[in-house]
Design an enzyme around this catalytic site. Structure first.
Site, PDB file in Angstrom:
ATOM      1  N   ASP A   1      -9.201 -30.777  25.910  1.00 41.20           N
ATOM      2  CA  ASP A   1      -9.336 -29.406  26.677  1.00 41.20           C
ATOM      3  C   ASP A   1      -8.799 -29.314  27.441  1.00 41.20           C
ATOM      4  OD1 ASP A   1     -12.120 -27.138  25.674  1.00 41.20           O
ATOM      5  OD2 ASP A   1     -10.187 -26.776  26.244  1.00 41.20           O
TER       6      ASP A   1
ATOM      7  N   ASP B   1      -5.216 -25.160  22.933  1.00 42.58           N
ATOM      8  CA  ASP B   1      -5.362 -26.259  24.337  1.00 42.58           C
ATOM      9  C   ASP B   1      -6.107 -27.299  23.815  1.00 42.58           C
ATOM     10  OD1 ASP B   1      -7.922 -25.057  23.928  1.00 42.58           O
ATOM     11  OD2 ASP B   1      -8.156 -24.575  26.500  1.00 42.58           O
ATOM     12  N   GLU B   2      -6.750 -27.977  22.329  1.00 48.36           N
ATOM     13  CA  GLU B   2      -7.626 -28.620  22.550  1.00 48.36           C
ATOM     14  C   GLU B   2      -6.929 -29.386  21.301  1.00 48.36           C
ATOM     15  OE1 GLU B   2     -11.443 -27.572  20.773  1.00 48.36           O
ATOM     16  OE2 GLU B   2     -11.099 -25.558  22.438  1.00 48.36           O
TER      17      GLU B   2
HETATM   18  P1  TTP Z   1     -10.895 -22.437  25.698  1.00 51.51           P
HETATM   19  O1  TTP Z   1     -10.146 -23.964  25.935  1.00 51.51           O
HETATM   20  O2  TTP Z   1     -11.921 -22.125  25.166  1.00 51.51           O
HETATM   21  O3  TTP Z   1     -11.100 -21.902  26.849  1.00 51.51           O
HETATM   22  P2  TTP Z   1      -9.925 -22.550  28.660  1.00 51.51           P
HETATM   23  O4  TTP Z   1      -9.060 -23.518  28.596  1.00 51.51           O
HETATM   24  O5  TTP Z   1      -9.670 -21.049  29.206  1.00 51.51           O
HETATM   25  O6  TTP Z   1     -11.157 -22.653  29.593  1.00 51.51           O
HETATM   26  P3  TTP Z   1     -12.383 -23.690  29.803  1.00 51.51           P
HETATM   27  O7  TTP Z   1     -11.038 -24.412  31.178  1.00 51.51           O
HETATM   28  O8  TTP Z   1     -13.192 -23.571  29.770  1.00 51.51           O
HETATM   29  O9  TTP Z   1     -11.767 -24.760  28.305  1.00 51.51           O
HETATM   30  O10 TTP Z   1      -9.555 -21.677  25.179  1.00 51.51           O
HETATM   31  C1  TTP Z   1      -8.064 -21.199  24.939  1.00 51.51           C
HETATM   32  C2  TTP Z   1      -7.764 -20.957  25.307  1.00 51.51           C
HETATM   33  O11 TTP Z   1      -7.807 -19.868  24.344  1.00 51.51           O
HETATM   34  C3  TTP Z   1      -8.052 -19.363  26.514  1.00 51.51           C
HETATM   35  O12 TTP Z   1      -7.049 -20.206  28.312  1.00 51.51           O
HETATM   36  C4  TTP Z   1      -6.951 -18.420  26.518  1.00 51.51           C
HETATM   37  C5  TTP Z   1      -7.591 -18.659  24.592  1.00 51.51           C
HETATM   38  N1  TTP Z   1      -8.798 -17.491  24.615  1.00 51.51           N
HETATM   39  C6  TTP Z   1      -9.024 -16.510  24.021  1.00 51.51           C
HETATM   40  O13 TTP Z   1      -7.702 -15.573  24.162  1.00 51.51           O
HETATM   41  N2  TTP Z   1     -10.393 -15.658  24.127  1.00 51.51           N
HETATM   42  C7  TTP Z   1     -10.963 -16.265  23.363  1.00 51.51           C
HETATM   43  O14 TTP Z   1     -11.928 -15.700  24.090  1.00 51.51           O
HETATM   44  C8  TTP Z   1     -11.819 -17.009  24.055  1.00 51.51           C
HETATM   45  C9  TTP Z   1     -12.280 -18.188  23.943  1.00 51.51           C
HETATM   46  C10 TTP Z   1      -9.840 -18.344  24.515  1.00 51.51           C
HETATM   47 MG    MG Z   2      -9.898 -24.521  27.356  1.00 51.64          MG
END
Ligand code: TTP
Ligand code: MG
Length: 380
Positions: free
Chosen positions: A8, A121-122
């Site tokens: 992730d 992103d996962e």
């Molecule tokens: P996430 O992996 O949930 O968050 P992140 O990568 O920004 O942070 P983390 O380090 O905690 O993993 O989500 C991936 C991307 O998806 C994030 O960068 C932006 C998008 N996203 C949204 O647009 N709206 C949302 O509510 C979420 C949770 C994510």
């Molecule tokens: Mg993320």
């Protein structure tokens, strides 16, 4: 031995912007809709870790993020930089990262690379080929390094005996983390964590657990399988296993979206009882959303998604006070996305679900409407 990894990316959209704008290095960054000096009505997509210190996170109203940033500024801290979402760029980075991941995963006996992209992103990866947790950890380090040197971004990885444990583990030591949980340690790993770490346990289930004095996974394990089923319905049986770290979900190669939806926040809340014009505006917004959803569905199918029909149509209604309701209808028969009636069906069903929100049936306090959404589901 089955060994699964979950990767992730850290603060994904914000990290990309930070990388591409060196002047922003180290500053709090918020990616999302326009804050309009605090009057903006959209939400935060994501914030980097510096901005999270101010309490800014995904899905927060952008106006609240602005307030938090201003509060920080008044304390002499650096205010956040607000940036627009550049989805095309993030999509391209995402594709390159998935390519890097795939290069490190050995094909199985049938020549298939078992990597499942599960969001922008996962991804889950089958690391069983490594043969041991030590070796799987080494592969994970190589992937992290490769992403760092090729894309200048950090990722967090979890390794475990199944997707459930891998996913929870990847979140434990963010950012730039690597967490390995062996099968024999999986139960002890979960026990001290709050019940919400189990995917599928949302705020409602959490509240139901709280009522029973249950906060952690350890507490929840006091419940019998029958008790969980009584509380949660059929899903309780699956949850019973998950609480014990057990999960046999396979890596799915073709990631099929479970639903396709669009939503829109109005520039101003629209009252439901002021004028015919308002009602027409709401209905027009709903029809336009349905049209976009249908168009996206057709595009997904053209892009090779292995389904052609949908069966459920849902709506989201957010009132001025942010209380949000969803309604969904499942039709007797699936509808072919390419059928001449598909769009009309989505529009008609969405409107039918929405009508009661215009009066006291679903809107007893006759609140104004802030956001509308439409989605289709149950693809086949
Ligand atoms: P996430 O992996 O949930 O968050 P992140 O990568 O920004 O942070 P983390 O380090 O905690 O993993 O989500 C991936 C991307 O998806 C994030 O960068 C932006 C998008 N996203 C949204 O647009 N709206 C949302 O509510 C979420 C949770 C994510
Ligand atoms: Mg993320």
């Amino acid at each position: 031995m089955r060994i699964i990894g979950h990767i992730d990316m850290d603060a994904f959209f914000a990290s990309i912007e930070e990388r591409d704008n060196p002047r922003l290095a180290g500053r709090p960054i918020v990616v999302g809709s326009d804050p309009e000096d605090g009057k903006g009505r959209g939400v935060v997509s994501t914030a980097n870790y510096a901005a999270r210190v101010y309490g800014i996170r995904s899905a927060l109203p952008i106006s609240t993020a602005w307030r938090f940033s201003e509060a920080a500024r008044k304390k002499g801290l650096p205010p956040a930089v607000f940036l627009d979402v550049n989805m095309r760029k993030y999509g391209e980075v995402s594709e390159r990262i998935m390519e890097i991941v795939r290069r490190h995963v050995l094909p199985d006996s049938k020549g298939i690379v078992l990597v499942e992209q599960s969001s922008v992103d996962e991804a889950y990866l089958d690391l069983s080929f490594a043969g041991s947790y030590e070796e799987a950890e080494r592969v994970a380090r190589e992937i992290k390094n490769d992403i760092k040197t090729k894309e200048w971004l950090t990722a967090s990885v979890g390794i475990g005996p199944n997707k459930l444990i891998a996913k929870i583990a990847s979140d434990r030591q963010k950012p730039d983390g690597l967490t390995v949980v062996r099968e024999e340690d999986a139960e002890a790993f979960l026990e001290p964590l709050g019940v919400r770490v189990i995917p599928g346990v949302g705020p409602k289930s959490e509240a139901a657990f709280m009522k029973r004095g249950i906060r952690t996974v350890r507490d929840a394990k006091r419940m019998t399988k029958a008790g969980l089923i009584e509380m949660m319905g059929k899903w309780g049986a699956e949850l019973y296993l998950k609480l014990r770290g057990r999960d046999d979900a396979p890596i799915v190669l073709e990631w099929i979206p479970k639903s396709i939806g669009e939503q829109t926040t109005f520039n101003e809340d629209i009252p439901v009882n002021r004028s015919l014009k308002d009602r027409k505006a709401l209905e027009a917004a709903l029809a336009a959303l349905a049209k976009n959803v249908h168009r996206r569905l057709l595009r997904e199918i053209a892009d090779g998604m292995p389904f052609t029909t949908f069966r459920s149509i849902g709506i989201t209604v957010r009132f001025s006070d942010f209380i949000t309701k969803t309604r969904i209808v499942t039709l007797k028969e699936p509808v072919k996305a390419s059928s001449p009636v598909a769009l009309k069906t989505i529009q008609f069903q969405a409107l039918r679900l929405f009508m009661p929100f215009l009066d006291r049936r679903e809107n007893p306090l006759i609140k104004a409407i802030r956001l509308l959404g439409v989605k289709v589901e149950r693809f086949k």
